[in-house]
Design a protein around this motif. Structure first.
Motif, PDB file in Angstrom:
ATOM      1  N   ASP A 131      12.870   0.241   1.382  1.00 25.43           N
ATOM      2  CA  ASP A 131      12.701   1.462   2.168  1.00 25.43           C
ATOM      3  C   ASP A 131      12.138   2.602   1.332  1.00 25.43           C
ATOM      4  O   ASP A 131      11.336   3.416   1.837  1.00 25.43           O
ATOM      5  CB  ASP A 131      14.035   1.879   2.798  1.00 25.43           C
ATOM      6  N   GLU A 132      12.545   2.684   0.077  1.00 22.74           N
ATOM      7  CA  GLU A 132      12.017   3.737  -0.794  1.00 22.74           C
ATOM      8  C   GLU A 132      10.506   3.557  -1.014  1.00 22.74           C
ATOM      9  O   GLU A 132       9.745   4.532  -0.983  1.00 22.74           O
ATOM     10  CB  GLU A 132      12.745   3.717  -2.133  1.00 22.74           C
ATOM     11  N   MET A 133      10.097   2.304  -1.207  1.00 24.18           N
ATOM     12  CA  MET A 133       8.667   2.043  -1.410  1.00 24.18           C
ATOM     13  C   MET A 133       7.879   2.284  -0.124  1.00 24.18           C
ATOM     14  O   MET A 133       6.775   2.832  -0.153  1.00 24.18           O
ATOM     15  CB  MET A 133       8.463   0.608  -1.897  1.00 24.18           C
ATOM     16  N   LEU A 134       8.451   1.866   0.993  1.00 26.18           N
ATOM     17  CA  LEU A 134       7.775   2.067   2.270  1.00 26.18           C
ATOM     18  C   LEU A 134       7.625   3.555   2.580  1.00 26.18           C
ATOM     19  O   LEU A 134       6.572   3.996   3.068  1.00 26.18           O
ATOM     20  CB  LEU A 134       8.534   1.366   3.390  1.00 26.18           C
ATOM     21  N   ASP A 135       8.651   4.335   2.300  1.00 31.60           N
ATOM     22  CA  ASP A 135       8.572   5.783   2.523  1.00 31.60           C
ATOM     23  C   ASP A 135       7.487   6.407   1.655  1.00 31.60           C
ATOM     24  O   ASP A 135       6.724   7.272   2.121  1.00 31.60           O
ATOM     25  CB  ASP A 135       9.919   6.441   2.218  1.00 31.60           C
ATOM     26  N   GLN A 136       7.391   5.987   0.383  1.00 30.71           N
ATOM     27  CA  GLN A 136       6.371   6.535  -0.499  1.00 30.71           C
ATOM     28  C   GLN A 136       4.972   6.144  -0.015  1.00 30.71           C
ATOM     29  O   GLN A 136       4.047   6.960  -0.018  1.00 30.71           O
ATOM     30  CB  GLN A 136       6.578   6.041  -1.934  1.00 30.71           C
ATOM     31  N   PHE A 137       4.828   4.896   0.419  1.00 27.53           N
ATOM     32  CA  PHE A 137       3.551   4.425   0.960  1.00 27.53           C
ATOM     33  C   PHE A 137       3.129   5.261   2.165  1.00 27.53           C
ATOM     34  O   PHE A 137       1.980   5.709   2.257  1.00 27.53           O
ATOM     35  CB  PHE A 137       3.695   2.950   1.354  1.00 27.53           C
ATOM     36  N   ARG A 138       4.053   5.491   3.073  1.00 31.17           N
ATOM     37  CA  ARG A 138       3.730   6.264   4.276  1.00 31.17           C
ATOM     38  C   ARG A 138       3.366   7.704   3.927  1.00 31.17           C
ATOM     39  O   ARG A 138       2.463   8.287   4.542  1.00 31.17           O
ATOM     40  CB  ARG A 138       4.917   6.220   5.243  1.00 31.17           C
ATOM     41  N   ARG A 139       4.038   8.270   2.960  1.00 24.59           N
ATOM     42  CA  ARG A 139       3.704   9.638   2.562  1.00 24.59           C
ATOM     43  C   ARG A 139       2.301   9.697   1.971  1.00 24.59           C
ATOM     44  O   ARG A 139       1.509  10.589   2.311  1.00 24.59           O
ATOM     45  CB  ARG A 139       4.730  10.163   1.534  1.00 24.59           C
ATOM     46  N   GLU A 140       1.986   8.764   1.085  1.00 21.63           N
ATOM     47  CA  GLU A 140       0.674   8.761   0.455  1.00 21.63           C
ATOM     48  C   GLU A 140      -0.447   8.533   1.459  1.00 21.63           C
ATOM     49  O   GLU A 140      -1.528   9.129   1.352  1.00 21.63           O
ATOM     50  CB  GLU A 140       0.624   7.694  -0.644  1.00 21.63           C
ATOM     51  N   LYS A 141      -0.198   7.669   2.449  1.00 17.41           N
ATOM     52  CA  LYS A 141      -1.217   7.341   3.451  1.00 17.41           C
ATOM     53  C   LYS A 141      -1.156   8.262   4.670  1.00 17.41           C
ATOM     54  O   LYS A 141      -1.978   8.150   5.571  1.00 17.41           O
ATOM     55  CB  LYS A 141      -1.056   5.880   3.914  1.00 17.41           C
ATOM     56  N   ARG A 142      -0.157   9.135   4.688  1.00 17.53           N
ATOM     57  CA  ARG A 142       0.049  10.067   5.801  1.00 17.53           C
ATOM     58  C   ARG A 142       0.269   9.320   7.126  1.00 17.53           C
ATOM     59  O   ARG A 142      -0.239   9.724   8.171  1.00 17.53           O
ATOM     60  CB  ARG A 142      -1.123  11.038   5.914  1.00 17.53           C
ATOM     61  N   TYR A 143       1.020   8.231   7.040  1.00 16.25           N
ATOM     62  CA  TYR A 143       1.415   7.497   8.238  1.00 16.25           C
ATOM     63  C   TYR A 143       2.748   8.036   8.728  1.00 16.25           C
ATOM     64  O   TYR A 143       3.626   8.374   7.932  1.00 16.25           O
ATOM     65  CB  TYR A 143       1.558   6.000   7.947  1.00 16.25           C
ATOM     66  N   SER A 144       2.910   8.096  10.033  1.00 15.89           N
ATOM     67  CA  SER A 144       4.164   8.582  10.588  1.00 15.89           C
ATOM     68  C   SER A 144       5.280   7.584  10.317  1.00 15.89           C
ATOM     69  O   SER A 144       5.045   6.379  10.210  1.00 15.89           O
ATOM     70  CB  SER A 144       4.027   8.804  12.096  1.00 15.89           C
ATOM     71  N   LYS A 145       6.484   8.106  10.202  1.00 18.64           N
ATOM     72  CA  LYS A 145       7.637   7.256   9.968  1.00 18.64           C
ATOM     73  C   LYS A 145       8.178   6.784  11.312  1.00 18.64           C
ATOM     74  O   LYS A 145       8.787   7.535  12.052  1.00 18.64           O
ATOM     75  CB  LYS A 145       8.712   8.023   9.200  1.00 18.64           C
ATOM     76  N   THR A 146       7.939   5.522  11.626  1.00 15.58           N
ATOM     77  CA  THR A 146       8.396   4.935  12.884  1.00 15.58           C
ATOM     78  C   THR A 146       9.265   3.728  12.595  1.00 15.58           C
ATOM     79  O   THR A 146       9.342   3.244  11.462  1.00 15.58           O
ATOM     80  CB  THR A 146       7.206   4.509  13.758  1.00 15.58           C
ATOM     81  N   SER A 147       9.902   3.210  13.648  1.00 20.10           N
ATOM     82  CA  SER A 147      10.791   2.050  13.466  1.00 20.10           C
ATOM     83  C   SER A 147      10.009   0.751  13.315  1.00 20.10           C
ATOM     84  O   SER A 147      10.544  -0.250  12.860  1.00 20.10           O
ATOM     85  CB  SER A 147      11.740   1.928  14.664  1.00 20.10           C
ATOM     86  N   THR A 148       8.737   0.761  13.703  1.00 19.75           N
ATOM     87  CA  THR A 148       7.909  -0.438  13.597  1.00 19.75           C
ATOM     88  C   THR A 148       6.671  -0.136  12.773  1.00 19.75           C
ATOM     89  O   THR A 148       6.258   1.020  12.652  1.00 19.75           O
ATOM     90  CB  THR A 148       7.473  -0.949  14.986  1.00 19.75           C
ATOM     91  N   ILE A 149       6.081  -1.196  12.225  1.00 17.62           N
ATOM     92  CA  ILE A 149       4.863  -1.055  11.452  1.00 17.62           C
ATOM     93  C   ILE A 149       3.874  -2.102  11.949  1.00 17.62           C
ATOM     94  O   ILE A 149       4.226  -3.262  12.155  1.00 17.62           O
ATOM     95  CB  ILE A 149       5.139  -1.224   9.940  1.00 17.62           C
ATOM     96  N   LYS A 150       2.640  -1.695  12.184  1.00 18.16           N
ATOM     97  CA  LYS A 150       1.635  -2.610  12.695  1.00 18.16           C
ATOM     98  C   LYS A 150       1.263  -3.640  11.633  1.00 18.16           C
ATOM     99  O   LYS A 150       1.408  -3.404  10.434  1.00 18.16           O
ATOM    100  CB  LYS A 150       0.403  -1.826  13.145  1.00 18.16           C
ATOM    101  N   ILE A 151       0.741  -4.796  12.088  1.00 15.71           N
ATOM    102  CA  ILE A 151       0.451  -5.896  11.182  1.00 15.71           C
ATOM    103  C   ILE A 151      -0.526  -5.467  10.094  1.00 15.71           C
ATOM    104  O   ILE A 151      -0.323  -5.754   8.905  1.00 15.71           O
ATOM    105  CB  ILE A 151      -0.086  -7.113  11.953  1.00 15.71           C
ATOM    106  N   HIS A 152      -1.605  -4.774  10.485  1.00 10.77           N
ATOM    107  CA  HIS A 152      -2.585  -4.400   9.466  1.00 10.77           C
ATOM    108  C   HIS A 152      -2.013  -3.361   8.499  1.00 10.77           C
ATOM    109  O   HIS A 152      -2.402  -3.326   7.319  1.00 10.77           O
ATOM    110  CB  HIS A 152      -3.886  -3.889  10.113  1.00 10.77           C
ATOM    111  N   GLN A 153      -1.069  -2.531   8.972  1.00  9.36           N
ATOM    112  CA  GLN A 153      -0.423  -1.580   8.069  1.00  9.36           C
ATOM    113  C   GLN A 153       0.528  -2.289   7.122  1.00  9.36           C
ATOM    114  O   GLN A 153       0.673  -1.890   5.961  1.00  9.36           O
ATOM    115  CB  GLN A 153       0.310  -0.509   8.868  1.00  9.36           C
TER     116      GLN A 153
END
Length: 227
Positions: free
Chosen positions: A161-183
């Motif tokens: 979760d810590e890595m996923l949060d950092q990834f989303r911040r860097e890519k400016r992706y919204s924090k949602t309960s699901t993640i798309k396959i390509h993401q």
């Protein structure tokens, strides 16, 4: 052989692919040449999102083959198609030099980015989780809920979760309960680049060899089943 070209359209690439196969070229090399000329990073097709380039650097060749196959169902043997799309087993073996010749330098480099950055990284995560489970069994404990995080800490020094949060911040992706396959694939590629940046070279080489050995064994099992 075809290099990556500008000014192509998907319709033209597929028309040339169909003509090549109808004129007697084996479908797998013909698809590789079509991949070299494919002009799109992504598209919406038949109600689905196709993300061919992950992080604008890694080519999802199997996804592109799936796209081609949907247009050419009448020309490709179903068993060979399924072996390629679902098991990663090509109808013929090609050397690295042959792949380079068919794909061209740009697409071949993107293909390698995907292989090492996503396929090999996914294998490393599987192997590391297996090692964590084995360690748990040797200690006589059952902690399945912690396996993923323990594997992530070993590889990246942070939890999933810590890595996923950092990834989303860097890519400016919204924090949602699901993640798309390509993401998810982009996340794996990001993890690969993060590990290269933060790990010692000897550790990276050792982990890569471990993953490649796992993939070779997995490929042999699939070959035995399909044969």
């Amino acid at each position: 052989m075809t290099e990556v070209l500008s000014g192509q359209t998907p319709e033209l690439v597929i028309a040339r692919l169909r003509a090549a196969i109808e004129n007697g070229q084996a479908w797998y090399p013909a698809m590789l040449e079509a991949a070299a000329a494919w002009p799109l990073e992504s598209e919406e097709y038949a109600g689905r999102h196709y993300q061919y380039l992950i992080g604008s650097e890694a080519l999802d060749l199997i996804l592109l083959f799936e796209r081609f196959s949907r247009e050419l169902e009448d020309l490709i043997p179903a068993q060979e198609r399924d072996n390629l799309l679902f098991r990663g087993i090509a109808p013929q073996e090609l050397t690295s030099d042959e792949l380079l010749a068919f794909l061209g330098e740009v697409r071949y480099r993107q293909y390698l980015n995907y292989f090492y950055g996503i396929t090999v990284e996914e294998a490393l995560l599987v192997v590391t989780q297996s090692e964590v489970r084995k360690e748990h069994r040797s200690l006589g404990v059952r902690r399945e809920g912690t396996v993923i995080d323990e594997a992530f800490v070993q590889l990246y020094e942070r939890t999933h979760d810590e890595m996923l949060d950092q990834f989303r911040r860097e890519k400016r992706y919204s924090k949602t309960s699901t993640i798309k396959i390509h993401q998810l694939k982009e996340f794996t590629y990001w993890l690969f680049k993060y590990r290269l940046l933060h790990s010692e070279k000897a550790r990276v080489a050792s982990d890569t060899n471990k993953s490649l050995n796992y993939l070779k064994k997995y490929a042999r099992r699939l070959q035995q089943k399909s044969g």
